[in-house]
Design a protein around this motif. Structure first.
Motif, short mmCIF file in Angstrom:
data_model
loop_
_atom_site.label_atom_id
_atom_site.label_comp_id
_atom_site.label_asym_id
_atom_site.label_seq_id
_atom_site.Cartn_x
_atom_site.Cartn_y
_atom_site.Cartn_z
N ASP A 505 0.85 -1.19 0.00
CA ASP A 505 0.00 0.00 0.00
C ASP A 505 0.88 1.24 0.00
O ASP A 505 2.08 1.17 0.29
CB ASP A 505 -0.91 0.01 1.23
CG ASP A 505 -2.07 1.00 1.08
OD1 ASP A 505 -2.29 1.49 -0.04
OD2 ASP A 505 -2.73 1.29 2.09
N MET A 506 0.30 2.39 -0.33
CA MET A 506 1.04 3.64 -0.28
C MET A 506 1.14 4.11 1.17
O MET A 506 0.25 3.86 2.00
CB MET A 506 0.37 4.70 -1.15
CG MET A 506 -1.02 5.11 -0.71
SD MET A 506 -1.69 6.46 -1.73
CE MET A 506 -1.93 5.62 -3.30
N ALA A 507 2.23 4.78 1.48
CA ALA A 507 2.47 5.24 2.85
C ALA A 507 1.39 6.21 3.30
O ALA A 507 1.02 6.25 4.48
CB ALA A 507 3.84 5.91 2.93
N LEU A 508 0.83 6.96 2.38
CA LEU A 508 -0.19 7.94 2.72
C LEU A 508 -1.44 7.32 3.33
O LEU A 508 -2.16 7.95 4.10
CB LEU A 508 -0.56 8.74 1.46
CG LEU A 508 -1.61 9.84 1.60
CD1 LEU A 508 -1.12 10.93 2.54
CD2 LEU A 508 -1.94 10.41 0.23
N SER A 509 -1.72 6.07 2.99
CA SER A 509 -2.96 5.43 3.43
C SER A 509 -3.08 5.34 4.94
O SER A 509 -4.19 5.23 5.48
CB SER A 509 -3.09 4.04 2.81
OG SER A 509 -3.22 4.13 1.41
N ALA A 510 -1.94 5.38 5.64
CA ALA A 510 -1.99 5.30 7.10
C ALA A 510 -2.74 6.48 7.70
O ALA A 510 -3.33 6.35 8.78
CB ALA A 510 -0.57 5.24 7.67
N VAL A 511 -2.74 7.62 7.01
CA VAL A 511 -3.43 8.80 7.53
C VAL A 511 -4.52 9.32 6.59
O VAL A 511 -5.40 10.08 7.02
CB VAL A 511 -2.42 9.93 7.81
CG1 VAL A 511 -1.49 9.55 8.94
CG2 VAL A 511 -1.63 10.28 6.57
N TYR A 512 -4.46 8.92 5.33
CA TYR A 512 -5.43 9.45 4.37
C TYR A 512 -5.67 8.41 3.29
O TYR A 512 -5.15 8.49 2.17
CB TYR A 512 -4.89 10.75 3.76
CG TYR A 512 -5.92 11.61 3.07
CD1 TYR A 512 -7.09 12.00 3.72
CD2 TYR A 512 -5.72 12.04 1.76
CE1 TYR A 512 -8.02 12.80 3.10
CE2 TYR A 512 -6.65 12.85 1.12
CZ TYR A 512 -7.80 13.21 1.80
OH TYR A 512 -8.74 14.01 1.17
N GLY A 513 -6.48 7.43 3.64
CA GLY A 513 -6.76 6.34 2.73
C GLY A 513 -7.72 6.73 1.62
O GLY A 513 -8.34 7.80 1.64
N LEU A 514 -7.85 5.85 0.64
CA LEU A 514 -8.68 6.12 -0.54
C LEU A 514 -10.10 6.52 -0.17
O LEU A 514 -10.70 7.41 -0.79
CB LEU A 514 -8.70 4.88 -1.44
CG LEU A 514 -9.62 4.93 -2.66
CD1 LEU A 514 -9.19 6.02 -3.62
CD2 LEU A 514 -9.67 3.58 -3.36
#
Length: 568
Positions: A505-514
């Motif tokens: 998964d992208m690292a961003l998903s930890a704070v701002y998922g799809l």
């Protein structure tokens, strides 16, 4: 000091403020800043005219490291007048050198050197030179030079008043009274008239009309706390940071030590507890170590002098071990000397912000972005006085480090999180918990229109060859409903089908998922491919927890193959 800045450990102790002030001065906005909590002019809190020539230099070299370098040079030069006085008084170059080395190793001086950047250490240089001239028998020239410290930074006024007392005790009574009177009058004028006149009227109530006097509010409200300061933790801190290194030798020259007493009293009485390990102590160290050199000189040559030197060295070694932030001291932190991936991600975030526009950034990022008229510390709501009204402004950029405790706490608040803005920002992330928000997103260098069902699409990508491999930025957009968790998966192989990279998964998903993305919002997802042979094939797909509603491409497959030219 440079390593700490590169590791994003500066900016919490005023480097960000001074950087913006000198940048604004260099561009025609004298002493203006948006980084003070309750004022728009630095003159409301300090009158530091030494910043004027620094601003001219900063125009030629606009880098916060210039300020750091100037501070290091100043701290080093403080030893020069001390060495001259010690050599004359001791009649020995090597003994004076011992005094100088112990001065450089005192924990308080290291604290000054590593305390971001401040004007008061620089203003202490003419004070030290002036005091040296007085002690060498040139009282008028020394007094005149020391008085130059006053306009450079007002906090030196207390030490100059102490110098006036020294002159008085050395039978230069008229000159001593004049120096002390000028210093006291100058300080009172600034504290009671000049600085309050620059204070933002909207916030005067928060400091009862005078910010400087407010620094001593605890003692004013509870006078009995004076005993706690002089016999408690504050006194122990003063001993460990500044006094122990001298071996007590300064007490043998009380007439010289008197120069440090006004500064010492102010540091003991002000509200803050860390006063003796930071920039405020610089003027005090000048008088303290001049007294140490002369106290040592009062010991007869021979065994007594050698015993004094031994006491000085032992005191310095113990203080250094217990309190120094330099190598070998208990407060030494070597992590800035070993750059990690985190610092690289933050550096990428800083590079992403253009040189113009209004930016709001996490506290550890602001100093790197302060070369602009408007920069603010995130979160605005809890950092600035409410009367300033900054929260009503919409900035052009946010640079957020969610590892920072204050930033992370704020982004967990629906009200403070800029990702919840009514008009959504475009989102870019170079890696784990580092986010840059901007009003607009650039067009991808390689446009695409690859859609997974009616929910998410790949708008294109950028490719950049870097030292560590190949950087790929994927441009995503959600245009339909996406409930639940969905992970962006990458499986990359080289031309020989050997694995290059796998990401669940992208690292961003930890704070701002799809599922949190706003409709029409561009999300730029950065991936670093390690060095690989030939072109790399990246298989991109979205994997959802809900297997009943999988993400599919128009041809029924779930993965899209993207070929990346690695330049190898």
């Amino acid at each position: 000091a440079f390593a700490r800045h590169d590791a994003f450990l500066t900016g919490r102790f005023d480097l960000e403020i001074y950087t913006q002030v000198v940048w604004n001065m260099a561009h025609g906005y004298p002493f203006q800043t948006t980084l003070l909590k309750s004022n728009l002019s630095h003159l409301a809190e300090h009158v530091a005219l030494v910043l004027v020539p620094i601003a001219a230099l900063y125009r030629l070299l606009p880098d916060p490291k210039l300020l750091i370098a100037l501070q290091q040079a100043t701290v080093a030069l403080l030893g020069w007048p001390l060495f001259v006085v010690a050599r004359r008084a001791l009649g020995s170059g090597w003994q004076a050198l011992v005094v100088l080395i112990c001065f450089y190793l005192t924990p308080a001086l290291a604290g000054v050197a590593l305390d971001d950047f401040h004007a008061v250490p620089m203003a202490s240089l003419p004070l030290a030179a002036g005091m040296a001239l007085v002690l060498l028998g040139r009282p008028r020239l020394g007094a005149g030079l020391a008085l130059l410290a006053l306009p450079l930074e007002e906090e030196t006024a207390l030490a100059v008043m102490g110098l006036g007392a020294l002159l008085f005790l050395r039978r230069e009574r008229l000159l001593g009274l004049g120096v002390a009177a000028v210093s006291a009058a100058y300080l009172l004028l600034l504290v009671l008239v000049v600085m309050p006149s620059f204070h933002d009227r909207r916030t005067l109530g928060t400091v009862e009309g005078n910010r400087t006097l407010n620094h001593f509010q605890e003692i004013r409200e509870t006078p009995r706390k004076v005993l706690d300061r002089f016999f408690g933790e504050r006194a122990r801190d003063a001993l460990m940071q500044a006094g122990l290194s001298t071996g007590g030798l300064a007490l043998l020259s009380p007439t010289t030590l008197v120069t440090a007493l006004p500064s010492f009293g102010a540091l003991m009485l002000q509200n803050r507890d860390d006063t003796f390990g930071r920039h405020w102590v610089a003027p005090l160290l000048v008088g303290l170590w001049m007294a140490t050199a002369l106290g040592l000189a009062r010991l007869p040559r021979g065994p007594a002098r050698y015993a004094g030197l031994l006491l000085l060295v032992l005191g310095t070694v113990v203080a250094y071990r217990l309190a120094s932030p330099l190598p070998g001291g208990k407060k030494f932190d070597d992590s800035p000397l070993h750059p990690d991936e985190r610092a690289q991600l933050l550096a990428r975030a800083v590079e992403r912000i253009p040189g113009d526009g209004v930016v709001v950034a996490s506290p550890n990022l602001v100093a790197h972005l302060a070369n602009r008229p408007e920069a603010y510390v995130f979160p605005i709501d809890s950092h600035y006085a409410e009367e300033m009204g900054w929260r009503k402004k919409r900035p052009d950029f946010y640079a957020l480090d969610l590892i920072d405790e204050l930033t992370n706490r704020a982004t967990n608040s629906d009200r403070l999180n800029p990702l919840n803005a009514d008009k959504p920002y475009q989102v870019w992330s170079p890696g784990h918990k580092v986010i840059v928000l901007s009003e607009t997103a650039p067009a991808p260098a390689h446009p695409l229109d690859v859609r997974w069902g009616d929910r998410v699409r790949l708008k294109g990508y950028d490719v950049e060859q870097v030292r560590d491999g190949t950087r790929v930025i994927l441009y995503w957009e959600r245009f339909g409903e996406a409930r639940g968790r969905y992970d962006r998966e990458i499986d990359a192989v080289d031309r020989d089908s050997l694995p290059v990279l796998y990401q669940e998964d992208m690292a961003l998903s930890a704070v701002y998922g799809l599922n949190k993305w706003r409709l029409g919002q561009t999300v730029m997802d950065e991936v670093l491919l390690p060095p690989a042979n030939g072109p790399v094939r990246m298989r991109l797909k979205w994997v959802g927890e809900d297997k009943r509603t999988p993400f599919k491409l128009p041809d029924g497959s779930d993965a899209y193959d993207l070929t990346i030219d690695t330049g190898r």
